[in-house]
Enzyme design. Sequence first.
Site, short mmCIF file in Angstrom:
data_model
loop_
_atom_site.label_atom_id
_atom_site.label_comp_id
_atom_site.label_asym_id
_atom_site.label_seq_id
_atom_site.Cartn_x
_atom_site.Cartn_y
_atom_site.Cartn_z
N TRP A 202 0.80 -1.19 0.03
CA TRP A 202 -0.13 -0.05 0.17
C TRP A 202 0.81 1.35 -0.09
O TRP A 202 1.67 1.41 0.97
CB TRP A 202 -0.92 -0.02 1.22
CG TRP A 202 -2.08 -1.01 0.96
CD1 TRP A 202 -1.96 -2.42 0.94
CD2 TRP A 202 -3.49 -0.46 1.18
NE1 TRP A 202 -3.14 -2.93 0.83
CE2 TRP A 202 -4.03 -2.12 0.91
CE3 TRP A 202 -4.27 0.39 1.09
CZ2 TRP A 202 -5.48 -2.04 0.96
CZ3 TRP A 202 -5.70 0.38 1.12
CH2 TRP A 202 -6.21 -0.78 1.07
N ASP A 204 0.24 4.79 0.53
CA ASP A 204 -0.90 5.62 1.18
C ASP A 204 -0.43 7.09 1.36
O ASP A 204 -0.88 7.90 2.05
CB ASP A 204 -1.30 4.98 2.38
CG ASP A 204 -0.25 5.06 3.73
OD1 ASP A 204 0.82 5.11 3.26
OD2 ASP A 204 -0.98 5.13 4.71
N ASP A 296 -12.31 2.97 -2.84
CA ASP A 296 -13.36 3.47 -2.15
C ASP A 296 -13.44 5.00 -2.76
O ASP A 296 -14.46 5.62 -2.37
CB ASP A 296 -13.21 3.64 -0.60
CG ASP A 296 -13.54 2.58 -0.01
OD1 ASP A 296 -14.11 1.35 -0.50
OD2 ASP A 296 -13.54 2.47 1.29
N TRP A 352 -22.43 -2.62 -0.72
CA TRP A 352 -22.59 -0.95 -0.97
C TRP A 352 -22.98 -0.58 -2.45
O TRP A 352 -24.03 0.26 -2.35
CB TRP A 352 -21.09 -0.55 -1.07
CG TRP A 352 -20.68 1.12 -1.24
CD1 TRP A 352 -21.52 2.06 -1.35
CD2 TRP A 352 -19.38 1.47 -1.07
NE1 TRP A 352 -21.01 3.13 -1.47
CE2 TRP A 352 -19.54 2.80 -1.31
CE3 TRP A 352 -18.06 0.84 -1.29
CZ2 TRP A 352 -18.34 3.85 -1.56
CZ3 TRP A 352 -16.98 1.82 -1.29
CH2 TRP A 352 -17.20 3.18 -1.48
N TRP A 487 -17.44 -2.35 8.65
CA TRP A 487 -16.26 -2.39 7.69
C TRP A 487 -14.95 -2.62 8.78
O TRP A 487 -13.95 -2.55 8.18
CB TRP A 487 -16.29 -1.15 7.06
CG TRP A 487 -16.29 0.14 7.53
CD1 TRP A 487 -17.34 0.80 7.65
CD2 TRP A 487 -15.10 0.85 8.03
NE1 TRP A 487 -16.98 2.06 8.32
CE2 TRP A 487 -15.76 2.10 8.69
CE3 TRP A 487 -13.84 0.49 8.24
CZ2 TRP A 487 -14.85 2.88 8.93
CZ3 TRP A 487 -13.05 1.37 8.75
CH2 TRP A 487 -13.52 2.63 9.33
N LYS A 514 -5.73 -6.46 0.88
CA LYS A 514 -5.51 -6.11 2.29
C LYS A 514 -4.60 -7.21 2.95
O LYS A 514 -5.20 -8.16 3.32
CB LYS A 514 -6.80 -6.07 2.74
CG LYS A 514 -6.82 -5.69 4.38
CD LYS A 514 -6.34 -4.44 4.86
CE LYS A 514 -6.26 -4.23 6.37
NZ LYS A 514 -5.82 -2.90 6.77
N GLU A 518 -3.45 -6.41 9.57
CA GLU A 518 -3.14 -4.86 9.48
C GLU A 518 -4.60 -4.27 9.97
O GLU A 518 -5.61 -4.46 9.35
CB GLU A 518 -2.72 -4.25 8.20
CG GLU A 518 -1.34 -4.98 8.06
CD GLU A 518 -0.61 -4.42 6.61
OE1 GLU A 518 -1.47 -3.48 6.13
OE2 GLU A 518 0.45 -4.80 6.34
N ASP A 520 -7.86 -1.93 10.50
CA ASP A 520 -8.63 -1.13 9.71
C ASP A 520 -8.97 0.50 10.23
O ASP A 520 -9.04 1.23 9.65
CB ASP A 520 -10.06 -1.64 9.65
CG ASP A 520 -10.16 -2.75 8.80
OD1 ASP A 520 -9.43 -2.69 7.97
OD2 ASP A 520 -10.95 -3.52 9.18
#
Length: 581
Positions: A202, A204, A296, A352, A487, A514, A518, A520
């Site tokens: 990731w 980020d 997302d 969703w 979530w 994911k 780790e 959320d």
Amino acid sequence: MNVWRRLSGPRRALALAGAGALVAGGLVTIPVTVAHAATQCDVTYSTNDWPGGFTANITIRNVGDPINGWTLGWTFPNASQRVQQGWSAEFTQSGSQVTARSLSYNGSLATGASTSIGFNGAWSGSNPKPTAFTLNGVTCNGGTTPPTTPPPTTPPSTTPPPGNKVDNPYAGVRGYVNPEWKAKADAEPGGSRVSSNPTAVWLDRIAAINGTPDSSSNGAFGVRDHLDEALRQGAGYIQFVIYNLPGRDCSALASNGELGPDELPRYKAEYIDPIAAIQADPKYASLRIINVIEIDSLPNLVTNTSGQPGGTAMCDTVKANGAYVNGVGYALAKLGAIGNIYNYIDAGHHGWLGWDSNFGPTADQLKAAAVASGSTVRNVHGFIVNTANYSALREPYVKITDQVNGQTVRQSRWIDWNQYVDELSFAQAFRQKLVSVGFDSGIGMLIDTSRNGWGGTARPTGPGATTSVDTYVNGGRIDRRLHAGNWCNQAGAGLGERPRANPEPGIDAYVWVKPPGESDGSSREIPNNEGKGFDRMCDPTYGGNARNGNNPTGALPDAPISGAWFSAQFQELMRNAYPAL
């Protein structure tokens, strides 16, 4: 009704590839002087120190005859120095004596070849560097002073490497195992059962491009370090998550990013451009580089703006100023031009986007981004669903066409008129919808199965009671969450299907984007310097909000900030794995 994922990555550092490279904490270069030994070696040892701990990076270069399997040995000068977690070798320590043994993929070293290993360590008092090493019992001794100026390097080429993309980048090749995540998993009891599975890296924040050794959500490896390690492993593909849009996660709190909603120029120049420059280096042309684009982001523009339950002002802003659409379009165009890169855009999950009101509009929104900022749909190889989420892959005991006492199960509180009950059916149907709005007919879907196994003793073995649609659905559904909108660090979850290619028609792969273990997000507010906020959906005492039907969150207690290692969750994921470990 959206559900999210969280950041990445365990931590530690990669050894620098040359004896002349400099690292904070100093460098020790040990060349061989045993001229007649068949095994001859040059060892570079560098550290990045902090109070009580350090990351060590070691490069071993073979300057003698070819080696098939190696053991590196040294003695710590300070009796307090300890190896805690290592990567790319099997480490053992007895007193101050340390040995590191090669693994299956890096044991063979031709003359002139090198390999890099490393570890996280602890110390007290002082952290002096070892001054002598042995390789297969032969001493690498002496010493030289590293140059004060690193040797010149050739800048990364901006010319995309040639070659046609394959239909499925996951097929027929081995995936990259992130040694930073693997070290964390291996440190857990039983973790070695799953630690060799490929997981995504990731990115980020801007700093993650070069590595963030002091961060909870990234490791000391940067993009180039991971790519170099993938080459050393002989991996065929490597996965990155591109995750730093301006105003990121506009309806979340635990995963807000570093860039403000008006910082699209920084996103392009300081984030996407450097990533593309590294990934375009011809050195990596043999790797299939898979980029998962902006988790997302685009679905939020459909479901979390004004007029929607839980809509936010930030989502209104990034929709109005085009930050998400133009940011994704720019990333697709820049990265998609590289011949060995495969872009997969995030497409939410069935809990969703499975309603008619979200399904079609989201497909249109994805298409708009795919042709923004100079991009075309040709830069999109596919889409990913359930990223960092918990939705079950299949619901064997509940079908959307089922009826109970004349009522459709869509009327149940759990399904709530959704058109889908699981991720596989949603992914296959959404793929067809995406093709219908203009994407290539050859696009493939990915499903993140890292935490959607829902095994263990609570897993249903048949349909629920037919007393009502609710008893039928709740008694038979595999997904054991309190609400499909929950979530964060879900209690009772388990590891899902292991990563593999071509599992179902239209599905390129099951993946672990994911990395399991780790967090959320934190279960309470935890001050930090990483920009990680606190979202009440991660608080097990919170009663919920409009987006989860005002249900309890179902989150595990005592969770650290997003991206940090969460041992209790990792152990629960292994216990509840389905298929079982």
